[in-house]
Design an enzyme around this catalytic site. Structure first.
Site, PDB file in Angstrom:
ATOM      1  N   PRO A   2       0.844  -1.214   0.000  1.00 47.78           N
ATOM      2  CA  PRO A   2       0.000   0.000   0.000  1.00 47.78           C
ATOM      3  C   PRO A   2       0.872   1.254   0.000  1.00 47.78           C
ATOM      4  O   PRO A   2       1.772   1.385   0.816  1.00 47.78           O
ATOM      5  CB  PRO A   2      -0.794  -0.099   1.308  1.00 47.78           C
ATOM      6  CG  PRO A   2      -0.536  -1.456   1.850  1.00 47.78           C
ATOM      7  CD  PRO A   2       0.708  -1.989   1.228  1.00 47.78           C
ATOM      8  N   GLU A   3       0.643   2.126  -0.948  1.00 44.38           N
ATOM      9  CA  GLU A   3       1.368   3.396  -1.011  1.00 44.38           C
ATOM     10  C   GLU A   3       0.430   4.518  -0.564  1.00 44.38           C
ATOM     11  O   GLU A   3      -0.728   4.288  -0.237  1.00 44.38           O
ATOM     12  CB  GLU A   3       1.906   3.615  -2.433  1.00 44.38           C
ATOM     13  CG  GLU A   3       2.987   2.588  -2.788  1.00 44.38           C
ATOM     14  CD  GLU A   3       3.987   3.108  -3.808  1.00 44.38           C
ATOM     15  OE1 GLU A   3       4.124   4.336  -3.947  1.00 44.38           O
ATOM     16  OE2 GLU A   3       4.627   2.279  -4.465  1.00 44.38           O
ATOM     17  N   HIS A  96      -4.964 -14.460   8.724  1.00 44.27           N
ATOM     18  CA  HIS A  96      -4.079 -13.295   8.898  1.00 44.27           C
ATOM     19  C   HIS A  96      -4.818 -12.062   9.423  1.00 44.27           C
ATOM     20  O   HIS A  96      -4.325 -10.952   9.295  1.00 44.27           O
ATOM     21  CB  HIS A  96      -3.378 -12.982   7.581  1.00 44.27           C
ATOM     22  CG  HIS A  96      -2.544 -14.123   7.079  1.00 44.27           C
ATOM     23  ND1 HIS A  96      -1.398 -14.541   7.722  1.00 44.27           N
ATOM     24  CD2 HIS A  96      -2.712 -14.960   6.024  1.00 44.27           C
ATOM     25  CE1 HIS A  96      -0.885 -15.580   7.074  1.00 44.27           C
ATOM     26  NE2 HIS A  96      -1.665 -15.848   6.045  1.00 44.27           N
ATOM     27  N   ARG A 115       2.035 -10.524   6.102  1.00 48.12           N
ATOM     28  CA  ARG A 115       3.476 -10.437   6.392  1.00 48.12           C
ATOM     29  C   ARG A 115       3.778  -9.767   7.724  1.00 48.12           C
ATOM     30  O   ARG A 115       4.920  -9.769   8.175  1.00 48.12           O
ATOM     31  CB  ARG A 115       4.189  -9.726   5.244  1.00 48.12           C
ATOM     32  CG  ARG A 115       4.040 -10.539   3.947  1.00 48.12           C
ATOM     33  CD  ARG A 115       4.781  -9.931   2.799  1.00 48.12           C
ATOM     34  NE  ARG A 115       6.227  -9.904   3.034  1.00 48.12           N
ATOM     35  CZ  ARG A 115       7.108  -9.380   2.197  1.00 48.12           C
ATOM     36  NH1 ARG A 115       6.691  -8.822   1.078  1.00 48.12           N
ATOM     37  NH2 ARG A 115       8.389  -9.386   2.466  1.00 48.12           N
ATOM     38  N   ARG A 157      23.259  16.225  -2.105  1.00 48.87           N
ATOM     39  CA  ARG A 157      23.004  14.780  -2.186  1.00 48.87           C
ATOM     40  C   ARG A 157      23.450  14.231  -3.534  1.00 48.87           C
ATOM     41  O   ARG A 157      22.896  14.580  -4.574  1.00 48.87           O
ATOM     42  CB  ARG A 157      21.537  14.499  -1.899  1.00 48.87           C
ATOM     43  CG  ARG A 157      21.201  14.963  -0.472  1.00 48.87           C
ATOM     44  CD  ARG A 157      19.859  14.581  -0.021  1.00 48.87           C
ATOM     45  NE  ARG A 157      19.711  13.162   0.193  1.00 48.87           N
ATOM     46  CZ  ARG A 157      18.887  12.645   1.095  1.00 48.87           C
ATOM     47  NH1 ARG A 157      18.187  13.427   1.879  1.00 48.87           N
ATOM     48  NH2 ARG A 157      18.757  11.349   1.215  1.00 48.87           N
TER      49      ARG A 157
END
Ligand code: ZN
Length: 277
Positions: A2-3, A96, A115, A157
């Site tokens: 999920p973003e 789960h 997970r 950077r």
């Protein structure tokens, strides 16, 4: 995984169901998430009213208040594989399903996370000061995040620009898919050193990060009901990818073949014709 758009779509789906509702109780079936779920959580949540659901990065924050005046925040993170499902009390839990938030109106919000990289935490006081949230960079939709910010923070950077915009200290919640797509829209090669991206291109990139995320949220918005409780990405945004997952296919802009490389163990897709160093 999920973003940010999926988390925001989930938040928008939950608000009408949960806002101002009283919590009957909570059930923790498995305490062993990425961090242990607090033992006292069911006790802290029972009887509280949900006053708001907000988001910081990919964290969902449920603002809870007891009638006696005690307040706190239930913090949820979906990790790598977490989903929230809205079910009724009679729905049997599956393997789960680690956490249930049960409302007095009979609705149950259920966290399924095979997970177990997700988080279920409690915080008293300002949740933005929580140790996991305090160092997160500006929200992509906030006024703090713009081309000037991106320009300033990238000056020293040497890392590749794609890795830098995926760093949550730089900007909150830009995951792999959206980093690929925003760089394509901006015409920036993902392998370019961050410090070599000039002011104008930083402004373009900041704008396209916002637009890419917003397009995904809008696409998810049309299928909200399916989403809270379904697999897959927010809505139909997947069909709108220009480069992500399209190795060898023609670039939608110039027709050159899309390249695929690995960057920091994540898949990068770009058009060598349109995306300049
Ligand atoms: Zn191209």
């Amino acid at each position: 995984m999920p973003e940010l758009p999926e988390v925001e779509t989930t938040r928008r789906g939950l608000v009408p169901l949960l806002l101002n509702q009283r919590i009957a109780g909570a059930l923790v079936r498995n305490h062993a998430m990425r961090l242990p779920v607090p033992r006292a959580l069911p006790q802290l949540l029972a009887g509280a009213t949900i006053r708001g659901i907000s988001r910081r990065g990919k964290y969902l924050l449920f603002d809870c208040a007891q009638a006696g005046g005690q307040t706190g925040t239930l913090i949820l993170h979906l990790g790598m594989s977490g989903r929230l499902w809205v079910v009724d009390q009679a729905t049997p839990a599956e393997k789960h399903d680690h956490f249930d938030l049960a409302l007095e109106n009979g609705t149950v919000v259920r966290l399924r996370d095979p997970r177990r990289f997700g988080l279920v935490l409690w915080h008293k006081g300002d949740p933005l000061r929580h140790k996991l949230l305090v160092a997160i960079g500006p929200e992509p939709f906030s006024s703090e995040f713009d081309g000037d910010w991106l320009y300033r923070i990238t000056r020293h950077r040497a890392a590749a620009i794609k890795l830098v915009i995926m760093d949550s200290h730089v900007v909150a919640g830009v995951g792999n898919i959206y980093a690929n797509e925003a760089l394509f829209r901006s015409g920036i090669n993902p392998l370019s050193q961050a410090r070599r991206i000039g002011n104008a291109r930083c402004a373009l990139l900041a704008q396209h990060i916002r637009e890419t995320l917003d397009d995904a949220i809008v696409a998810g918005g049309s299928s909200l009901r399916d989403y809270v409780g379904s697999d897959g990405m927010a809505g139909n945004f997947q069909s709108q990818f220009s480069v992500y997952g399209r190795e060898g296919e023609p670039c939608p802009r110039c027709g050159a073949r899309i390249h695929h490389v690995q960057q920091g163990q994540r898949a990068t897709y770009y058009c060598p014709g349109c995306q300049k160093r």
